[in-house]
Design a protein around this motif. Sequence first.
Motif, PDB file in Angstrom:
ATOM      1  N   ALA A   1      -7.663  13.052  -6.496  1.00  0.00           N
ATOM      2  CA  ALA A   1      -8.893  13.848  -6.536  1.00  0.00           C
ATOM      3  C   ALA A   1      -9.350  14.219  -5.129  1.00  0.00           C
ATOM      4  O   ALA A   1      -9.927  15.288  -4.916  1.00  0.00           O
ATOM      5  N   MET A   2      -9.074  13.349  -4.168  1.00  0.00           N
ATOM      6  CA  MET A   2      -9.427  13.605  -2.771  1.00  0.00           C
ATOM      7  C   MET A   2      -8.458  14.575  -2.096  1.00  0.00           C
ATOM      8  O   MET A   2      -8.704  15.009  -0.974  1.00  0.00           O
ATOM      9  N   LYS A   3      -7.338  14.873  -2.795  1.00  0.00           N
ATOM     10  CA  LYS A   3      -6.253  15.684  -2.200  1.00  0.00           C
ATOM     11  C   LYS A   3      -5.815  15.075  -0.865  1.00  0.00           C
ATOM     12  O   LYS A   3      -5.699  15.756   0.152  1.00  0.00           O
ATOM     13  N   TRP A   4      -5.570  13.785  -0.928  1.00  0.00           N
ATOM     14  CA  TRP A   4      -5.204  13.028   0.260  1.00  0.00           C
ATOM     15  C   TRP A   4      -3.903  13.561   0.871  1.00  0.00           C
ATOM     16  O   TRP A   4      -2.920  13.773   0.164  1.00  0.00           O
ATOM     17  N   LYS A   5      -3.886  13.760   2.150  1.00  0.00           N
ATOM     18  CA  LYS A   5      -2.682  14.175   2.873  1.00  0.00           C
ATOM     19  C   LYS A   5      -1.805  12.948   3.080  1.00  0.00           C
ATOM     20  O   LYS A   5      -2.212  11.981   3.718  1.00  0.00           O
TER      21      LYS A   5
ATOM     22  N   ALA B   1       4.027   8.514  -3.874  1.00  0.00           N
ATOM     23  CA  ALA B   1       4.070   8.964  -2.482  1.00  0.00           C
ATOM     24  C   ALA B   1       2.679   9.088  -1.875  1.00  0.00           C
ATOM     25  O   ALA B   1       2.478   8.787  -0.693  1.00  0.00           O
ATOM     26  N   ILE B   2       1.713   9.516  -2.666  1.00  0.00           N
ATOM     27  CA  ILE B   2       0.369   9.713  -2.122  1.00  0.00           C
ATOM     28  C   ILE B   2      -0.253   8.379  -1.708  1.00  0.00           C
ATOM     29  O   ILE B   2      -0.976   8.311  -0.702  1.00  0.00           O
ATOM     30  N   LEU B   3       0.056   7.306  -2.444  1.00  0.00           N
ATOM     31  CA  LEU B   3      -0.446   5.983  -2.064  1.00  0.00           C
ATOM     32  C   LEU B   3       0.318   5.440  -0.866  1.00  0.00           C
ATOM     33  O   LEU B   3      -0.278   4.827   0.033  1.00  0.00           O
ATOM     34  N   LYS B   4       1.629   5.667  -0.809  1.00  0.00           N
ATOM     35  CA  LYS B   4       2.380   5.279   0.379  1.00  0.00           C
ATOM     36  C   LYS B   4       1.837   6.006   1.606  1.00  0.00           C
ATOM     37  O   LYS B   4       1.729   5.430   2.700  1.00  0.00           O
ATOM     38  N   GLY B   5       1.433   7.268   1.427  1.00  0.00           N
ATOM     39  CA  GLY B   5       0.850   8.015   2.529  1.00  0.00           C
ATOM     40  C   GLY B   5      -0.508   7.477   2.953  1.00  0.00           C
ATOM     41  O   GLY B   5      -0.864   7.531   4.139  1.00  0.00           O
TER      42      GLY B   5
ATOM     43  N   THR C   1      -3.264   1.793  10.616  1.00  0.00           N
ATOM     44  CA  THR C   1      -2.766   2.188  11.921  1.00  0.00           C
ATOM     45  C   THR C   1      -2.561   0.983  12.850  1.00  0.00           C
ATOM     46  O   THR C   1      -3.125  -0.098  12.642  1.00  0.00           O
ATOM     47  N   TYR C   2      -1.761   1.242  13.865  1.00  0.00           N
ATOM     48  CA  TYR C   2      -1.583   0.272  14.952  1.00  0.00           C
ATOM     49  C   TYR C   2      -2.926   0.042  15.634  1.00  0.00           C
ATOM     50  O   TYR C   2      -3.683   0.972  15.868  1.00  0.00           O
ATOM     51  N   GLU C   3      -3.217  -1.193  15.895  1.00  0.00           N
ATOM     52  CA  GLU C   3      -4.465  -1.660  16.500  1.00  0.00           C
ATOM     53  C   GLU C   3      -5.643  -1.689  15.516  1.00  0.00           C
ATOM     54  O   GLU C   3      -6.728  -2.123  15.856  1.00  0.00           O
ATOM     55  N   PHE C   4      -5.403  -1.257  14.268  1.00  0.00           N
ATOM     56  CA  PHE C   4      -6.371  -1.492  13.198  1.00  0.00           C
ATOM     57  C   PHE C   4      -5.834  -2.579  12.270  1.00  0.00           C
ATOM     58  O   PHE C   4      -6.503  -3.584  12.028  1.00  0.00           O
TER      59      PHE C   4
END
Length: 264
Positions: free
Chosen positions: A50-54, A116-120, A127-130
Amino acid sequence: MTEATPEQRKKILIVTAHPEPRSLNAALAAFAVEELRAAGHEVQVSDLNAMKWKAAVDADDFPDHALDRRLDVLAVSGQATLAGRLSPDIAAEQDKLRWSDAVILQFPMWWFSVPAILKGWIDRVFTYEFAHGPAVPPPYGEGALTGRRALVSVTIGAREPAFSDRGIHGRLADVLYPIQHGLFWFTGMVPLEPFTVYDALNVSQERFAAAKREYGRRLDRLFTDEPVAYRSLGGGDYGRDMRLLPGVESPGTSGLDIHLRPHG
Protein backbone atom coordinates in the motif's frame (compact mmCIF):
# COMPACT_ATOMS: atom_id res chain seq x y z
CA MET A 1 -6.63 -11.18 24.39
CA THR A 2 -6.07 -10.26 27.98
CA GLU A 3 -6.24 -6.52 28.54
CA ALA A 4 -2.82 -5.17 29.47
CA THR A 5 -2.29 -3.09 32.59
CA PRO A 6 -0.75 0.36 32.02
CA GLU A 7 2.64 -1.09 32.95
CA GLN A 8 2.21 -3.94 30.45
CA ARG A 9 1.20 -1.80 27.47
CA LYS A 10 3.71 -1.99 24.65
CA LYS A 11 4.41 -0.60 21.19
CA ILE A 12 4.24 -3.01 18.28
CA LEU A 13 5.25 -2.50 14.66
CA ILE A 14 3.58 -4.77 12.10
CA VAL A 15 5.21 -4.97 8.68
CA THR A 16 3.09 -6.70 6.08
CA ALA A 17 3.87 -7.63 2.49
CA HIS A 18 1.10 -8.80 0.16
CA PRO A 19 -0.26 -7.06 -2.96
CA GLU A 20 -3.89 -8.03 -2.30
CA PRO A 21 -5.75 -6.13 0.46
CA ARG A 22 -8.31 -8.96 0.65
CA SER A 23 -5.66 -11.66 1.11
CA LEU A 24 -5.22 -14.03 4.03
CA ASN A 25 -2.12 -12.06 5.01
CA ALA A 26 -4.05 -8.81 5.08
CA ALA A 27 -6.76 -10.45 7.18
CA LEU A 28 -4.21 -11.78 9.67
CA ALA A 29 -2.53 -8.37 9.89
CA ALA A 30 -5.87 -6.66 10.49
CA PHE A 31 -6.74 -9.24 13.14
CA ALA A 32 -3.43 -8.63 14.93
CA VAL A 33 -3.96 -4.86 14.90
CA GLU A 34 -7.46 -5.23 16.32
CA GLU A 35 -6.41 -7.70 19.02
CA LEU A 36 -3.35 -5.77 20.14
CA ARG A 37 -5.12 -2.42 20.26
CA ALA A 38 -8.06 -3.94 22.12
CA ALA A 39 -5.59 -5.17 24.73
CA GLY A 40 -4.30 -1.62 25.19
CA HIS A 41 -1.13 -1.74 23.12
CA GLU A 42 -0.04 0.87 20.58
CA VAL A 43 0.32 -0.41 17.02
CA GLN A 44 1.87 0.99 13.87
CA VAL A 45 1.53 -0.76 10.51
CA SER A 46 3.84 -0.60 7.52
CA ASP A 47 1.80 -2.09 4.66
CA LEU A 48 4.60 -2.15 2.12
CA ASN A 49 2.47 -2.71 -0.95
CA ALA A 50 0.00 0.00 0.00
CA MET A 51 2.97 2.30 0.66
CA LYS A 52 4.41 1.41 -2.78
CA TRP A 53 7.67 0.75 -1.02
CA LYS A 54 10.76 0.98 -3.24
CA ALA A 55 12.55 -2.33 -2.86
CA ALA A 56 15.90 -1.68 -4.55
CA VAL A 57 18.82 0.01 -2.80
CA ASP A 58 20.22 2.76 -5.02
CA ALA A 59 21.87 6.18 -4.84
CA ASP A 60 18.51 7.88 -4.22
CA ASP A 61 18.60 6.41 -0.71
CA PHE A 62 21.50 8.73 0.13
CA PRO A 63 20.66 12.34 -0.86
CA ASP A 64 24.18 13.65 -0.24
CA HIS A 65 25.87 11.10 -2.46
CA ALA A 66 27.40 12.63 -5.59
CA LEU A 67 26.17 10.77 -8.65
CA ASP A 68 29.61 10.84 -10.29
CA ARG A 69 31.13 8.91 -7.38
CA ARG A 70 31.23 5.13 -7.02
CA LEU A 71 28.39 3.90 -4.81
CA ASP A 72 29.96 1.91 -1.97
CA VAL A 73 26.65 0.96 -0.37
CA LEU A 74 28.05 -0.09 3.01
CA ALA A 75 30.22 2.99 3.47
CA VAL A 76 27.75 5.49 2.05
CA SER A 77 24.80 4.09 4.01
CA GLY A 78 26.83 4.30 7.22
CA GLN A 79 27.81 7.88 6.54
CA ALA A 80 24.23 8.85 5.70
CA THR A 81 22.89 7.07 8.79
CA LEU A 82 25.30 8.81 11.17
CA ALA A 83 24.65 12.17 9.51
CA GLY A 84 20.86 11.76 9.60
CA ARG A 85 20.79 12.07 5.80
CA LEU A 86 18.93 8.97 4.63
CA SER A 87 15.95 9.28 2.30
CA PRO A 88 12.77 10.16 4.25
CA ASP A 89 11.07 6.79 3.71
CA ILE A 90 14.01 4.90 5.22
CA ALA A 91 14.31 7.33 8.13
CA ALA A 92 10.60 6.93 8.90
CA GLU A 93 10.87 3.14 9.09
CA GLN A 94 13.95 3.34 11.30
CA ASP A 95 12.02 5.64 13.63
CA LYS A 96 9.26 3.02 13.84
CA LEU A 97 11.80 0.36 14.76
CA ARG A 98 13.31 2.59 17.46
CA TRP A 99 9.80 3.28 18.78
CA SER A 100 8.78 -0.38 18.93
CA ASP A 101 8.95 -2.92 21.72
CA ALA A 102 8.11 -5.74 19.29
CA VAL A 103 8.13 -6.29 15.54
CA ILE A 104 5.82 -8.64 13.62
CA LEU A 105 6.57 -9.55 10.02
CA GLN A 106 3.44 -10.75 8.20
CA PHE A 107 4.11 -12.30 4.80
CA PRO A 108 3.47 -15.21 2.46
CA MET A 109 6.39 -17.54 1.86
CA TRP A 110 7.36 -17.13 -1.78
CA TRP A 111 10.17 -19.31 -3.12
CA PHE A 112 11.28 -20.24 0.40
CA SER A 113 11.79 -16.64 1.41
CA VAL A 114 10.06 -13.31 1.93
CA PRO A 115 8.46 -11.41 -0.97
CA ALA A 116 10.87 -9.08 -2.78
CA ILE A 117 9.21 -5.97 -1.38
CA LEU A 118 9.86 -7.16 2.19
CA LYS A 119 13.44 -8.12 1.35
CA GLY A 120 13.79 -4.59 -0.01
CA TRP A 121 12.47 -3.16 3.25
CA ILE A 122 15.12 -5.13 5.11
CA ASP A 123 17.87 -4.15 2.67
CA ARG A 124 17.07 -0.45 2.78
CA VAL A 125 16.03 0.04 6.42
CA PHE A 126 18.63 -2.04 8.27
CA THR A 127 21.48 0.23 7.25
CA TYR A 128 25.10 0.15 8.34
CA GLU A 129 25.53 2.06 11.60
CA PHE A 130 21.81 1.66 12.35
CA ALA A 131 21.40 -2.13 12.52
CA HIS A 132 25.08 -3.10 12.60
CA GLY A 133 28.50 -1.54 12.55
CA PRO A 134 31.04 0.09 14.88
CA ALA A 135 28.56 2.70 16.11
CA VAL A 136 26.21 0.09 17.60
CA PRO A 137 26.69 -2.88 19.97
CA PRO A 138 28.06 -6.14 18.50
CA PRO A 139 25.67 -8.59 16.84
CA TYR A 140 24.04 -11.81 17.99
CA GLY A 141 22.70 -10.96 21.40
CA GLU A 142 23.74 -7.38 22.02
CA GLY A 143 22.78 -5.71 18.75
CA ALA A 144 21.35 -2.31 17.95
CA LEU A 145 17.74 -3.40 18.47
CA THR A 146 18.24 -5.26 21.75
CA GLY A 147 15.18 -5.41 23.99
CA ARG A 148 12.67 -5.93 21.21
CA ARG A 149 10.74 -9.09 20.54
CA ALA A 150 10.25 -10.34 16.99
CA LEU A 151 7.57 -12.61 15.54
CA VAL A 152 7.24 -14.04 12.05
CA SER A 153 3.65 -14.68 10.98
CA VAL A 154 3.87 -16.55 7.70
CA THR A 155 1.42 -18.23 5.35
CA ILE A 156 2.68 -21.24 3.38
CA GLY A 157 1.03 -22.98 0.45
CA ALA A 158 2.51 -26.39 1.30
CA ARG A 159 1.23 -28.69 4.00
CA GLU A 160 3.05 -28.96 7.31
CA PRO A 161 4.68 -32.40 6.80
CA ALA A 162 6.62 -31.05 3.80
CA PHE A 163 8.45 -28.67 6.17
CA SER A 164 9.24 -31.28 8.82
CA ASP A 165 12.57 -32.92 9.66
CA ARG A 166 12.08 -35.43 6.83
CA GLY A 167 9.99 -33.17 4.63
CA ILE A 168 11.18 -32.45 1.13
CA HIS A 169 11.26 -28.66 1.74
CA GLY A 170 13.44 -28.95 4.83
CA ARG A 171 12.58 -27.96 8.38
CA LEU A 172 10.77 -24.65 8.71
CA ALA A 173 13.29 -23.56 11.36
CA ASP A 174 16.07 -23.97 8.79
CA VAL A 175 14.16 -22.20 6.01
CA LEU A 176 13.43 -19.23 8.28
CA TYR A 177 16.94 -19.17 9.77
CA PRO A 178 18.04 -16.17 7.65
CA ILE A 179 15.19 -14.12 9.18
CA GLN A 180 15.13 -15.54 12.70
CA HIS A 181 18.88 -15.67 13.27
CA GLY A 182 20.36 -13.59 10.47
CA LEU A 183 18.05 -10.57 10.83
CA PHE A 184 16.35 -10.64 14.22
CA TRP A 185 19.03 -12.19 16.42
CA PHE A 186 21.89 -10.52 14.54
CA THR A 187 20.43 -7.10 15.37
CA GLY A 188 19.63 -8.03 18.98
CA MET A 189 15.91 -8.71 18.67
CA VAL A 190 14.78 -11.92 20.35
CA PRO A 191 12.85 -14.12 17.90
CA LEU A 192 9.85 -16.12 18.97
CA GLU A 193 8.71 -19.39 17.42
CA PRO A 194 6.93 -18.44 14.17
CA PHE A 195 3.17 -18.46 13.77
CA THR A 196 2.37 -20.41 10.63
CA VAL A 197 -0.70 -21.09 8.51
CA TYR A 198 0.04 -24.04 6.23
CA ASP A 199 -1.99 -25.11 3.19
CA ALA A 200 -2.81 -21.44 2.81
CA LEU A 201 -4.52 -21.83 -0.57
CA ASN A 202 -7.31 -23.89 1.01
CA VAL A 203 -8.34 -22.04 4.15
CA SER A 204 -12.01 -22.55 4.95
CA GLN A 205 -13.95 -20.29 7.27
CA GLU A 206 -13.58 -22.93 9.98
CA ARG A 207 -9.81 -23.13 9.52
CA PHE A 208 -9.53 -19.35 9.47
CA ALA A 209 -11.48 -19.11 12.71
CA ALA A 210 -9.17 -21.70 14.28
CA ALA A 211 -6.11 -19.85 12.97
CA LYS A 212 -7.35 -16.61 14.51
CA ARG A 213 -7.90 -18.30 17.85
CA GLU A 214 -4.35 -19.67 17.84
CA TYR A 215 -2.91 -16.37 16.61
CA GLY A 216 -4.79 -14.56 19.33
CA ARG A 217 -3.17 -16.80 21.93
CA ARG A 218 0.26 -16.13 20.42
CA LEU A 219 -0.33 -12.38 20.43
CA ASP A 220 -1.49 -12.57 24.04
CA ARG A 221 1.87 -14.14 24.92
CA LEU A 222 3.96 -11.88 22.69
CA PHE A 223 5.92 -10.56 25.66
CA THR A 224 5.89 -13.69 27.84
CA ASP A 225 6.64 -16.66 25.54
CA GLU A 226 10.15 -18.07 25.73
CA PRO A 227 12.15 -16.93 22.69
CA VAL A 228 14.16 -19.17 20.42
CA ALA A 229 17.25 -19.98 22.50
CA TYR A 230 20.02 -18.88 20.15
CA ARG A 231 23.52 -18.65 21.57
CA SER A 232 25.00 -15.17 22.00
CA LEU A 233 28.24 -14.29 20.28
CA GLY A 234 29.68 -12.92 23.51
CA GLY A 235 28.56 -15.79 25.72
CA GLY A 236 31.75 -17.79 25.49
CA ASP A 237 30.55 -20.44 23.03
CA TYR A 238 32.35 -19.02 19.97
CA GLY A 239 36.01 -18.49 19.24
CA ARG A 240 37.66 -15.40 17.82
CA ASP A 241 36.91 -16.72 14.33
CA MET A 242 33.16 -16.73 15.19
CA ARG A 243 33.02 -20.53 14.96
CA LEU A 244 31.34 -22.58 17.68
CA LEU A 245 33.96 -24.08 19.94
CA PRO A 246 34.44 -27.86 19.71
CA GLY A 247 32.28 -29.94 22.02
CA VAL A 248 30.03 -27.10 23.14
CA GLU A 249 26.95 -28.64 21.55
CA SER A 250 25.12 -31.59 23.05
CA PRO A 251 26.09 -35.02 21.66
CA GLY A 252 24.21 -35.81 18.47
CA THR A 253 23.35 -32.18 17.69
CA SER A 254 24.05 -31.16 14.11
CA GLY A 255 23.18 -28.62 11.45
CA LEU A 256 21.86 -25.24 12.49
CA ASP A 257 20.73 -26.66 15.83
CA ILE A 258 24.30 -26.35 17.13
CA HIS A 259 23.60 -22.60 17.47
CA LEU A 260 20.80 -23.24 19.98
CA ARG A 261 21.55 -23.34 23.70
CA PRO A 262 20.91 -26.78 25.21
CA HIS A 263 17.75 -27.16 27.29
CA GLY A 264 18.05 -27.32 31.03
